[in-house]
Scaffold this motif. Structure first.
Motif, PDB file in Angstrom:
ATOM      1  N   LEU A 118       8.336 -34.670  19.268  1.00 42.94           N
ATOM      2  CA  LEU A 118       8.927 -33.329  19.170  1.00 42.94           C
ATOM      3  C   LEU A 118       9.204 -32.624  20.513  1.00 42.94           C
ATOM      4  O   LEU A 118      10.200 -31.911  20.634  1.00 42.94           O
ATOM      5  N   PRO A 119       8.362 -32.777  21.531  1.00 43.03           N
ATOM      6  CA  PRO A 119       8.654 -32.081  22.789  1.00 43.03           C
ATOM      7  C   PRO A 119       9.867 -32.621  23.534  1.00 43.03           C
ATOM      8  O   PRO A 119      10.399 -31.945  24.415  1.00 43.03           O
ATOM      9  N   VAL A 120      10.290 -33.838  23.193  1.00 41.46           N
ATOM     10  CA  VAL A 120      11.467 -34.380  23.865  1.00 41.46           C
ATOM     11  C   VAL A 120      12.675 -33.553  23.435  1.00 41.46           C
ATOM     12  O   VAL A 120      12.800 -33.211  22.273  1.00 41.46           O
ATOM     13  N   ASN A 121      13.537 -33.226  24.356  1.00 42.52           N
ATOM     14  CA  ASN A 121      14.699 -32.419  23.986  1.00 42.52           C
ATOM     15  C   ASN A 121      15.740 -33.281  23.303  1.00 42.52           C
ATOM     16  O   ASN A 121      16.748 -33.637  23.879  1.00 42.52           O
ATOM     17  N   SER A 122      15.486 -33.605  22.057  1.00 39.74           N
ATOM     18  CA  SER A 122      16.424 -34.460  21.335  1.00 39.74           C
ATOM     19  C   SER A 122      17.408 -33.581  20.583  1.00 39.74           C
ATOM     20  O   SER A 122      17.354 -32.363  20.638  1.00 39.74           O
ATOM     21  N   ASN A 144       8.367 -27.793  21.180  1.00 37.01           N
ATOM     22  CA  ASN A 144       9.718 -28.167  20.753  1.00 37.01           C
ATOM     23  C   ASN A 144      10.679 -26.995  20.914  1.00 37.01           C
ATOM     24  O   ASN A 144      10.319 -25.853  20.651  1.00 37.01           O
ATOM     25  N   HIS A 145      11.899 -27.298  21.346  1.00 32.97           N
ATOM     26  CA  HIS A 145      12.867 -26.219  21.594  1.00 32.97           C
ATOM     27  C   HIS A 145      14.080 -26.307  20.705  1.00 32.97           C
ATOM     28  O   HIS A 145      15.044 -25.575  20.889  1.00 32.97           O
ATOM     29  N   ARG A 146      14.097 -27.244  19.748  1.00 32.22           N
ATOM     30  CA  ARG A 146      15.334 -27.497  19.015  1.00 32.22           C
ATOM     31  C   ARG A 146      15.214 -27.386  17.500  1.00 32.22           C
ATOM     32  O   ARG A 146      16.170 -27.008  16.833  1.00 32.22           O
ATOM     33  N   LEU A 147      14.070 -27.792  16.948  1.00 30.96           N
ATOM     34  CA  LEU A 147      13.987 -27.964  15.496  1.00 30.96           C
ATOM     35  C   LEU A 147      14.155 -26.646  14.763  1.00 30.96           C
ATOM     36  O   LEU A 147      13.462 -25.670  15.047  1.00 30.96           O
TER      37      LEU A 147
HETATM   38  C1  NAG Z   1      13.724 -28.907  27.152  1.00 31.22           C
HETATM   39  O1  NAG Z   1      14.604 -27.802  27.306  1.00 31.22           O
HETATM   40  C2  NAG Z   1      13.961 -26.571  27.579  1.00 31.22           C
HETATM   41  C3  NAG Z   1      15.013 -25.508  27.682  1.00 31.22           C
HETATM   42  O2  NAG Z   1      15.992 -25.688  26.741  1.00 31.22           O
HETATM   43  C4  NAG Z   1      13.152 -26.684  28.869  1.00 31.22           C
HETATM   44  O3  NAG Z   1      12.457 -25.473  29.098  1.00 31.22           O
HETATM   45  C5  NAG Z   1      12.156 -27.829  28.764  1.00 31.22           C
HETATM   46  O4  NAG Z   1      11.471 -28.005  29.957  1.00 31.22           O
HETATM   47  C6  NAG Z   1      12.849 -29.132  28.377  1.00 31.22           C
HETATM   48  N1  NAG Z   1      11.864 -30.159  28.128  1.00 31.22           N
HETATM   49  C7  NAG Z   1      11.967 -31.382  28.567  1.00 31.22           C
HETATM   50  C8  NAG Z   1      10.853 -32.314  28.231  1.00 31.22           C
HETATM   51  O5  NAG Z   1      12.936 -31.769  29.199  1.00 31.22           O
END
Ligand code: NAG
Ligand code: NAG
Ligand code: NAG
Ligand code: NAG
Ligand code: NAG
Ligand code: NAG
Length: 415
Positions: free
Chosen positions: A223-227, A254-257
């Motif tokens: 989940l933490p991966v920005n997929s 997580n930033h997307r789900l």
């Molecule tokens: C994912 O994106 C967010 C911002 O959208 C950023 O803060 C975060 O560090 C990113 N995480 C990774 C693992 O790249």
């Protein structure tokens, strides 16, 4: 050859179907023929850019025959000639691995424009899954594949995990009730970490016998991966509060789900507490399905508090059948009053005592909730308010639909 293809495509699709049936010595399926004929007369099959052929077998129609592998053989040969076809719904038929092989050929065909293929609840097993997965590794245009309810098993799950590692275009993959096992789940979560295009995944009701819930740890690490993942269906997984705690660790990063489906699990008050902490931490979650768990009053109260926190963007929540009674439901009604984002709430199957009925009547009367945004409707008998059930549920495919519309918009010919 190019000329021939043009001529073929200009021919009504029903004629093409009849001709191939005759060639292959396969009996015409009257249901298929009728649908293809209707297609020719009532829609602009030849001029529209987006067209879905609906041959789903879950209908009550006199004399209706579910589609078999032979029907699929004819259809896949025929459809190769029609490039306006972008969707094919073959759910609830009798398609086995043989039919899956014909469909794999259709997916691999040059110039295919098929974007969505629905094979929900057919009889496709491991070998068919392998062929379908492999057909998606080429130049397939497919965005959505729905295979839920086919027993593709451990190896089928691994095949799809392998397919996802290869560059491709798929955005939605439904593998619920497919007898996936732990290895398939781990493979899928690993693949999801590595730049896939997937936006929506359903792995509900996998066969998981371990009490350790390793799958939750793997999904949590993904989940933490920005997929690209925005919609995740994890229903009927036996998820406990401990699993929920693991999953929440990933959700917090997580930033997307946007859509999390946890239907029919074993989440209780502690699990709801973990989830409420996720919501308080600027989570992007907009839709949560917790129906058929057992969060009870304390769980409902934790969630209500989180929903009202600044930062929560939750829009839709289902807590149907969670053994919640008056205090929990009143706190949810209060959350609706205070939250600027929450618009939909589903509560049927809890203890709907009179104060709760009053509160929801009020929410509906004042227009804070419309009947489309909830699953209860108030009525009065002898001066007492009761709630009746409305058959409204959280919509599935919420964010994938968005994608389809965007794509339809950007691909449509210039007006
Ligand atoms: C994912 O994106 C967010 C911002 O959208 C950023 O803060 C975060 O560090 C990113 N995480 C990774 C693992 O790249
Ligand atoms: C994909 O298409 C390109 C050109 O359109 C072709 O050269 C290539 O062989 C195709 N790859 C597969 C795996 O079909
Ligand atoms: C994936 O596809 C993109 C564009 O279609 C291409 O540039 C890229 O090289 C591909 N990557 C792999 C690993 O196939
Ligand atoms: C991740 O994807 C890259 C190419 O996109 C590939 O080279 C690499 O092997 C993949 N890693 C895993 C663990 O699948
Ligand atoms: C995924 O894509 C990002 C940028 O789009 C790139 O930085 C990263 O190395 C890729 N990861 C893998 C495993 O291919
Ligand atoms: C429902 O919750 C009550 C406490 O509010 C508890 O006593 C009861 O055992 C629960 N019922 C079930 C079926 O879990």
């Amino acid at each position: 050859m190019a000329f021939l293809a043009t001529v073929m495509a200009a021919e009504p699709i029903a004629d093409c179907y009849k001709a191939i049936c005759e060639n292959e010595k396969i009996a015409i399926n009257p249901f298929v023929l009728e649908n293809l004929e209707r297609t020719t007369t009532t829609s602009c099959f030849l001029c529209c850019r987006n067209f879905t052929l609906n041959l789903a077998g879950n209908r009550k129609q006199k004399g209706f025959q579910r589609l078999t592998d032979s029907d699929i053989l004819v259809l896949s040969k025929c459809l190769q000639n029609y490039q306006t076809l972008t969707g094919l719904d073959l759910g609830y038929n009798n398609i086995s691995d043989e039919g899956a092989a014909y469909l794999a050929m259709l997916l691999e065909a040059q110039d295919t424009t098929l974007r969505s293929l629905d094979l929900t609840f057919n009889n496709i097993q491991t070998h068919g899954a392998e062929l379908l997965a492999s057909s998606l590794q080429g130049n397939s245009s497919l965005l959505s594949l729905r295979l839920s309810g086919n027993k593709i098993g451990r190896n089928g799950g691994l095949d799809f995990a392998g397919m996802l590692r290869v560059n491709m275009t798929l955005q939605e993959l439904e593998l619920g009730e497919c007898d996936l096992e732990m290895h398939g789940m781990i493979g899928l979560s690993t693949a999801l970490k590595n730049n896939t295009t997937l936006r929506s995944v359903d792995v509900s009701r996998a066969l998981l016998f371990s009490l350790l819930e390793e799958w939750a740890v793997h999904f949590s690490k993904m989940l933490p991966v920005n997929s690209s993942l925005v919609e995740l269906h994890l229903g009927k997984m036996g998820l406990t509060d401990t699993g929920m705690e693991r999953l929440s660790e990933g959700l917090k990063l997580n930033h997307r789900l946007r859509y999390l489906d946890l239907r029919c699990n074993r989440v209780s008050r502690d699990g709801a507490l973990h989830l409420s902490k996720v919501l308080k931490g600027n989570s992007p979650l907009e839709v949560i399905d917790l129906s058929s768990n057992r969060i009870e009053d304390p769980g409902a109260e934790y969630l209500s508090e989180a929903i009202c926190c600044e930062g929560s963007v939750l829009r839709e929540l289902s807590v149907c059948r969670n053994n919640i009674s008056t205090s929990g439901l009143l706190s949810l009604a209060g959350a609706l009053t205070n939250s600027p984002t929450l618009t939909h709430i589903y509560i049927w199957g809890n203890h709907l005592e009179e104060p709760v009925c009053q509160a929801f009547k009020e929410l509906l009367n004042t227009g804070r909730l419309t009947p489309e945004q909830t699953d209860v409707r108030p009525y009065e008998v002898d001066g007492h308010v009761f709630l009746a059930e409305l058959f409204h549920h959280l919509r599935k495919h919420l964010f994938f639909t968005d994608v389809n519309e965007q794509n339809a918009g950007s691909d449509s010919p210039q007006q």
